[in-house]
Design a protein around this motif. Sequence first.
Motif, PDB file in Angstrom:
ATOM      1  N   PHE A  32      -5.428   4.040   3.664  1.00  0.00           N
ATOM      2  CA  PHE A  32      -5.496   4.440   5.067  1.00  0.00           C
ATOM      3  C   PHE A  32      -6.735   3.930   5.795  1.00  0.00           C
ATOM      4  CE2 PHE A  32      -2.815   7.793   3.193  1.00  0.00           C
ATOM      5  CZ  PHE A  32      -1.725   7.713   4.041  1.00  0.00           C
ATOM      6  N   GLN A  33      -7.768   3.547   5.034  1.00  0.00           N
ATOM      7  CA  GLN A  33      -9.029   3.205   5.684  1.00  0.00           C
ATOM      8  C   GLN A  33      -9.623   1.920   5.137  1.00  0.00           C
ATOM      9  OE1 GLN A  33     -11.838   6.408   5.352  1.00  0.00           O
ATOM     10  NE2 GLN A  33     -10.342   7.949   5.906  1.00  0.00           N
ATOM     11  N   VAL A  34     -10.107   1.097   6.050  1.00  0.00           N
ATOM     12  CA  VAL A  34     -10.997  -0.007   5.737  1.00  0.00           C
ATOM     13  C   VAL A  34     -12.172   0.146   6.700  1.00  0.00           C
ATOM     14  CG1 VAL A  34      -9.187  -1.562   4.886  1.00  0.00           C
ATOM     15  CG2 VAL A  34      -9.817  -1.625   7.297  1.00  0.00           C
ATOM     16  N   ASP A  35     -13.176  -0.660   6.551  1.00  0.00           N
ATOM     17  CA  ASP A  35     -14.364  -0.586   7.409  1.00  0.00           C
ATOM     18  C   ASP A  35     -13.943  -0.602   8.880  1.00  0.00           C
ATOM     19  OD1 ASP A  35     -16.672  -1.057   8.904  1.00  0.00           O
ATOM     20  OD2 ASP A  35     -17.478  -2.522   7.482  1.00  0.00           O
ATOM     21  N   ARG A  36     -14.332   0.427   9.601  1.00  0.00           N
ATOM     22  CA  ARG A  36     -13.913   0.570  11.003  1.00  0.00           C
ATOM     23  C   ARG A  36     -14.549  -0.463  11.939  1.00  0.00           C
ATOM     24  NH1 ARG A  36     -11.159   5.612  12.086  1.00  0.00           N
ATOM     25  NH2 ARG A  36     -11.030   6.768  10.142  1.00  0.00           N
ATOM     26  N   ASP A  37     -15.525  -1.198  11.445  1.00  0.00           N
ATOM     27  CA  ASP A  37     -16.134  -2.258  12.246  1.00  0.00           C
ATOM     28  C   ASP A  37     -15.503  -3.619  11.966  1.00  0.00           C
ATOM     29  OD1 ASP A  37     -17.971  -0.529  13.481  1.00  0.00           O
ATOM     30  OD2 ASP A  37     -19.395  -0.743  11.819  1.00  0.00           O
ATOM     31  N   SER A  38     -14.490  -3.648  11.106  1.00  0.00           N
ATOM     32  CA  SER A  38     -13.897  -4.923  10.690  1.00  0.00           C
ATOM     33  C   SER A  38     -12.752  -5.351  11.611  1.00  0.00           C
ATOM     34  CB  SER A  38     -13.363  -4.815   9.259  1.00  0.00           C
ATOM     35  OG  SER A  38     -12.235  -3.956   9.212  1.00  0.00           O
ATOM     36  N   ASP A  78      -5.772 -14.059   4.194  1.00  0.00           N
ATOM     37  CA  ASP A  78      -7.140 -14.068   3.691  1.00  0.00           C
ATOM     38  C   ASP A  78      -7.444 -12.735   2.985  1.00  0.00           C
ATOM     39  OD1 ASP A  78      -7.507 -16.692   4.698  1.00  0.00           O
ATOM     40  OD2 ASP A  78      -7.960 -15.863   6.668  1.00  0.00           O
ATOM     41  N   GLY A  79      -8.690 -12.319   2.980  1.00  0.00           N
ATOM     42  CA  GLY A  79      -9.043 -11.059   2.331  1.00  0.00           C
ATOM     43  C   GLY A  79      -8.737 -11.066   0.846  1.00  0.00           C
ATOM     44  N   LEU A 107      -9.386   0.868  -5.843  1.00  0.00           N
ATOM     45  CA  LEU A 107      -8.896   0.759  -4.472  1.00  0.00           C
ATOM     46  C   LEU A 107     -10.038   0.682  -3.462  1.00  0.00           C
ATOM     47  CD1 LEU A 107      -5.855   2.990  -5.022  1.00  0.00           C
ATOM     48  CD2 LEU A 107      -5.764   0.646  -4.213  1.00  0.00           C
ATOM     49  N   ARG A 108     -11.127   1.367  -3.734  1.00  0.00           N
ATOM     50  CA  ARG A 108     -12.288   1.256  -2.842  1.00  0.00           C
ATOM     51  C   ARG A 108     -12.853  -0.162  -2.895  1.00  0.00           C
ATOM     52  NH1 ARG A 108     -13.655   5.915  -0.326  1.00  0.00           N
ATOM     53  NH2 ARG A 108     -12.886   7.832  -1.268  1.00  0.00           N
ATOM     54  N   GLN A 109     -12.906  -0.748  -4.094  1.00  0.00           N
ATOM     55  CA  GLN A 109     -13.382  -2.118  -4.229  1.00  0.00           C
ATOM     56  C   GLN A 109     -12.438  -3.082  -3.508  1.00  0.00           C
ATOM     57  OE1 GLN A 109     -16.286  -3.238  -5.462  1.00  0.00           O
ATOM     58  NE2 GLN A 109     -15.654  -5.249  -4.745  1.00  0.00           N
ATOM     59  N   PHE A 110     -11.145  -2.834  -3.628  1.00  0.00           N
ATOM     60  CA  PHE A 110     -10.163  -3.668  -2.935  1.00  0.00           C
ATOM     61  C   PHE A 110     -10.367  -3.588  -1.425  1.00  0.00           C
ATOM     62  CE2 PHE A 110      -5.855  -3.716  -0.933  1.00  0.00           C
ATOM     63  CZ  PHE A 110      -5.692  -5.093  -0.950  1.00  0.00           C
ATOM     64  N   ALA A 111     -10.591  -2.401  -0.886  1.00  0.00           N
ATOM     65  CA  ALA A 111     -10.807  -2.234   0.559  1.00  0.00           C
ATOM     66  C   ALA A 111     -12.026  -3.032   1.010  1.00  0.00           C
ATOM     67  CB  ALA A 111     -10.969  -0.754   0.909  1.00  0.00           C
ATOM     68  N   VAL A 112     -13.068  -3.035   0.197  1.00  0.00           N
ATOM     69  CA  VAL A 112     -14.271  -3.806   0.521  1.00  0.00           C
ATOM     70  C   VAL A 112     -13.964  -5.297   0.485  1.00  0.00           C
ATOM     71  CG1 VAL A 112     -16.584  -4.427  -0.313  1.00  0.00           C
ATOM     72  CG2 VAL A 112     -15.900  -2.026  -0.215  1.00  0.00           C
ATOM     73  N   SER A 113     -13.229  -5.752  -0.535  1.00  0.00           N
ATOM     74  CA  SER A 113     -12.951  -7.184  -0.647  1.00  0.00           C
ATOM     75  C   SER A 113     -12.026  -7.663   0.473  1.00  0.00           C
ATOM     76  CB  SER A 113     -12.405  -7.542  -2.025  1.00  0.00           C
ATOM     77  OG  SER A 113     -11.145  -6.999  -2.234  1.00  0.00           O
ATOM     78  N   LEU A 114     -11.125  -6.816   0.944  1.00  0.00           N
ATOM     79  CA  LEU A 114     -10.290  -7.188   2.092  1.00  0.00           C
ATOM     80  C   LEU A 114     -11.164  -7.533   3.297  1.00  0.00           C
ATOM     81  CD1 LEU A 114      -7.359  -4.598   2.184  1.00  0.00           C
ATOM     82  CD2 LEU A 114      -7.147  -7.071   1.937  1.00  0.00           C
ATOM     83  N   GLY A 119      -9.954 -10.435   5.760  1.00  0.00           N
ATOM     84  CA  GLY A 119      -8.517 -10.214   5.815  1.00  0.00           C
ATOM     85  C   GLY A 119      -8.059  -9.826   7.209  1.00  0.00           C
ATOM     86  N   ARG A 120      -6.887 -10.323   7.560  1.00  0.00           N
ATOM     87  CA  ARG A 120      -6.292 -10.016   8.846  1.00  0.00           C
ATOM     88  C   ARG A 120      -4.807  -9.771   8.649  1.00  0.00           C
ATOM     89  NH1 ARG A 120      -9.330 -11.714  13.431  1.00  0.00           N
ATOM     90  NH2 ARG A 120      -7.883 -10.261  14.432  1.00  0.00           N
ATOM     91  N   ILE A 121      -4.233  -8.961   9.508  1.00  0.00           N
ATOM     92  CA  ILE A 121      -2.786  -8.768   9.484  1.00  0.00           C
ATOM     93  C   ILE A 121      -2.159 -10.003  10.117  1.00  0.00           C
ATOM     94  CG2 ILE A 121      -0.862  -7.408  10.399  1.00  0.00           C
ATOM     95  CD1 ILE A 121      -2.636  -4.935  10.106  1.00  0.00           C
TER      96      ILE A 121
END
Length: 161
Positions: A32-38, A78-79, A107-114, A119-121
């Motif tokens: 549900f969450q990735v870095d909100r500044d990304s 990407d990501g 999963l937290r590590q995956f969110a960071v690597s995205l 990464g973009r939709i």
Amino acid sequence: MKELREIRLVADGFIGAELVGDNLYEWNVKLFQVDRDSALWGDMRDTATEFILVNLTFPETFPFSPPFMRVLSPTIEDGFVLDGGAICMELLTPQGWSSAYTVEALLRQFAVSLVKGQGRIHEMAAKNRKVFSRKEAEAAFRNLVKTHEKYGWVTPPSADG
């Protein structure tokens, strides 16, 4: 089962998990969450994407062997996400995996690597609705592991996080 219970107790709304059918060895996880500044978070907001759906398949030797993990939706460019939704992360290989890792930590590590991988939709994904296939993901993952076995894994500078 313990891992699934622990994920369901994560109180910060980061992830949600459910079994695929009644199979303890296959989960669908909603990130549900990735870095909100990304830029990826902006894409999620702009396309009304509530979560990134990830599939994990656990081998019988888990936690001593890594799960196979792939993105199901949305289509991400990407990501470190490859064809079929395969994920390029050393910790998903036997050489990079540790039995001390939890699914939540993975999963937290995956969110960071995205986010680190920018990464973009995929803009056309909503129109085309191309579905990632497991076979395509497994082939892409095997190819990337061969490449990294030959040339090594790149470790980002510690200044990059």
